[in-house]
Structures are given as structure tokens and as C-alpha cells.
Design an enzyme around this catalytic site. Structure first.
Site, short mmCIF file in Angstrom:
data_model
loop_
_atom_site.label_atom_id
_atom_site.label_comp_id
_atom_site.label_asym_id
_atom_site.label_seq_id
_atom_site.Cartn_x
_atom_site.Cartn_y
_atom_site.Cartn_z
N ALA A 154 28.18 -46.92 42.77
CA ALA A 154 27.41 -45.70 42.25
C ALA A 154 27.19 -44.82 43.49
CB ALA A 154 26.21 -45.97 41.57
N GLU A 155 27.61 -43.67 43.47
CA GLU A 155 27.54 -42.72 44.68
C GLU A 155 26.02 -42.37 45.13
OE1 GLU A 155 28.51 -38.57 42.52
OE2 GLU A 155 29.97 -40.38 42.17
N ASN A 156 25.20 -42.68 44.14
CA ASN A 156 23.87 -42.36 44.68
C ASN A 156 23.16 -43.49 45.52
OD1 ASN A 156 23.75 -43.88 42.38
ND2 ASN A 156 21.55 -43.23 41.68
N SER A 215 26.66 -44.71 51.42
CA SER A 215 27.37 -44.51 50.10
C SER A 215 28.83 -43.55 49.98
CB SER A 215 26.54 -43.90 48.83
OG SER A 215 27.20 -44.09 47.86
N GLY A 226 29.78 -36.21 43.78
CA GLY A 226 30.54 -36.69 44.57
C GLY A 226 32.27 -36.79 44.22
#
Length: 219
Positions: free
Chosen positions: A48-50, A91, A131
């Protein structure tokens, strides 16, 4: 099919494109459903990009315990044993550095050249870029999983009409009607929903489709 059935149909077919050991980023909407349809013998690492590596299943909706974590879309989620929380810079370094094997995203439009538009509709409020731009240029494989049309209008265009997220990055398109591979000659239909004919799919698609000689039914 009803709307929820369409979304599940797309997600179930897209899940077949993932393989054990893949590091995968799933976008919001239809792609977020894919993890529920992975075969029992397929184990992927969800990013997950966060800042989550090895994201787990969604918490039980009845769980009211405080302190839950969220994914990039703000939805409560979990982390599997051995997973990790990382900061945004690391990330995004994973995304930009080519460490994501596959990303599956939704789209507003995608076209016969593999261009994708999925971040803004001019004149409408934009909550944030997210993202997607980093993912589609950094991932080794890009799959678009989306409904074939919106309000009866085609989302698969000859050329995108909306502002592009990235150019020439899409490898595969999965909708409720068909599976399309992006090739130098255009969009090659590999599979078709048995409830439709190639002519019916073409009628709902602006881009000219190439029909594979060994066209298969979508399972």
C-alpha cells in the site's frame, strides 16, 4: 449482471494474473477486491503506497476496536505477521525503483496505445494525485481492471481524451466483457465473456479491436 456482480466478475478474472511471490499494488475500486479472489495456493505481498508491505485482509466490519490502520484509500486494513510499516519516502522508492511486480488500477479511460487517464476529470474537485503516476511507470506490469463503459459511453478509446496519467504503460485490460492485451498493433482480444459476441464488444468500444485467432471464453 448487477453492478456488484460486474465488479466481482472483473476482480475474479484479474486475480488470475497474479502469481506467488509477486509484490503487488492494488488500486481503489474494483482492483481492491482482487485479493479476495486469489486462489489458496497463491501468496502475494500486497503493498500500500501510504506505507504498508504485506497488507492483510480487511478487518471484520463489526470490529469496533480503536487503533485500526488504513490503506492508501483510507479504508481500514491490516498487516500480516512479518509485514512492515514504512515511511512514504521508502514506499515511493519501492514504486519508483522497479520493485513492484504488478499494479492493478482502475481507469477513467485507457486507449489502444496503452495510455491511461485515471487521475482527474477537468472541472471536478480533485482530492489528490495519489501514487498512480509513480506506480504505472515503476511497476514491471500494469493491469487495468475496470467496467467497460460508463453511462453507456466507452472507456476504451482510440486515444484518451482526458489528461493522461502516463503514456504507453498499460499491458493488459480486464473488463466484464473481455480481456485485452496491448500490442504494438493495437488491442488484442484474448478472452471474451461468453454472454457476448465480438461484434457486441466492439460496439461498446471506441478503439478498433483485434480478435485473437484462438479467442477464449473468460472463465
Amino acid at each position: 449482471m448487477k453492478h456488484d456482480e460486474i465488479r466481482s466478475y472483473i476482480a475474479r478474472r484479474a486475480a488470475r494474473e497474479l502469481h506467488s511471490g509477486d509484490v503487488v499494488n492494488l488500486g481503489i475500486g474494483v482492483p481492491s477486491l482482487i485479493s479476495a479472489y486469489l486462489p489458496d495456493d497463491v501468496r502475494v505481498v500486497l503493498h500500500a503506497e501510504n506505507g504498508i508491505v504485506d497488507e492483510g485482509p480487511w478487518p471484520d466490519p463489526g470490529n469496533t476496536e480503536p487503533g485500526y490502520i488504513i490503506d492508501a484509500s483510507g479504508r481500514p486494513t491490516s498487516v500480516l505477521p512479518g509485514g512492515a510499516y514504512i515511511d512514504s519516502s521508502l514506499s515511493f522508492a519501492l514504486m519508483r525503483g522497479g520493485h513492484i511486480d504488478c499494479t492493478v488500477l482502475g481507469a477513467l479511460e485507457v486507449d489502444s496505445f496503452g495510455n491511461i487517464a485515471n487521475w482527474i476529470i477537468p472541472g471536478k474537485l480533485l482530492p489528490g494525485m495519489g501514487g498512480a503516476m509513480d506506480l504505472v511507470v515503476g511497476a514491471k506490469r500494469v493491469i487495468v481492471a475496470m467496467e467497460h463503459t460508463v453511462n453507456g459511453n466507452p472507456k476504451i478509446r482510440t486515444r484518451c481524451t482526458l489528461p493522461l496519467t502516463a503514456v504507453g504503460c498499460v499491458n493488459l485490460i480486464v473488463t466484464e466483457l473481455c480481456v485485452l492485451q496491448v500490442t504494438p498493433k493495437g488491442l488484442l482480444m484474448l478472452e471474451i465473456n461468453p454472454a457476448y459476441t465480438p461484434a457486441q464488444v466492439q460496439d461498446r468500444t471506441e478503439a478498433q479491436l483485434i480478435i485473437a485467432p484462438d479467442l477464449k471464453p473468460m472463465a
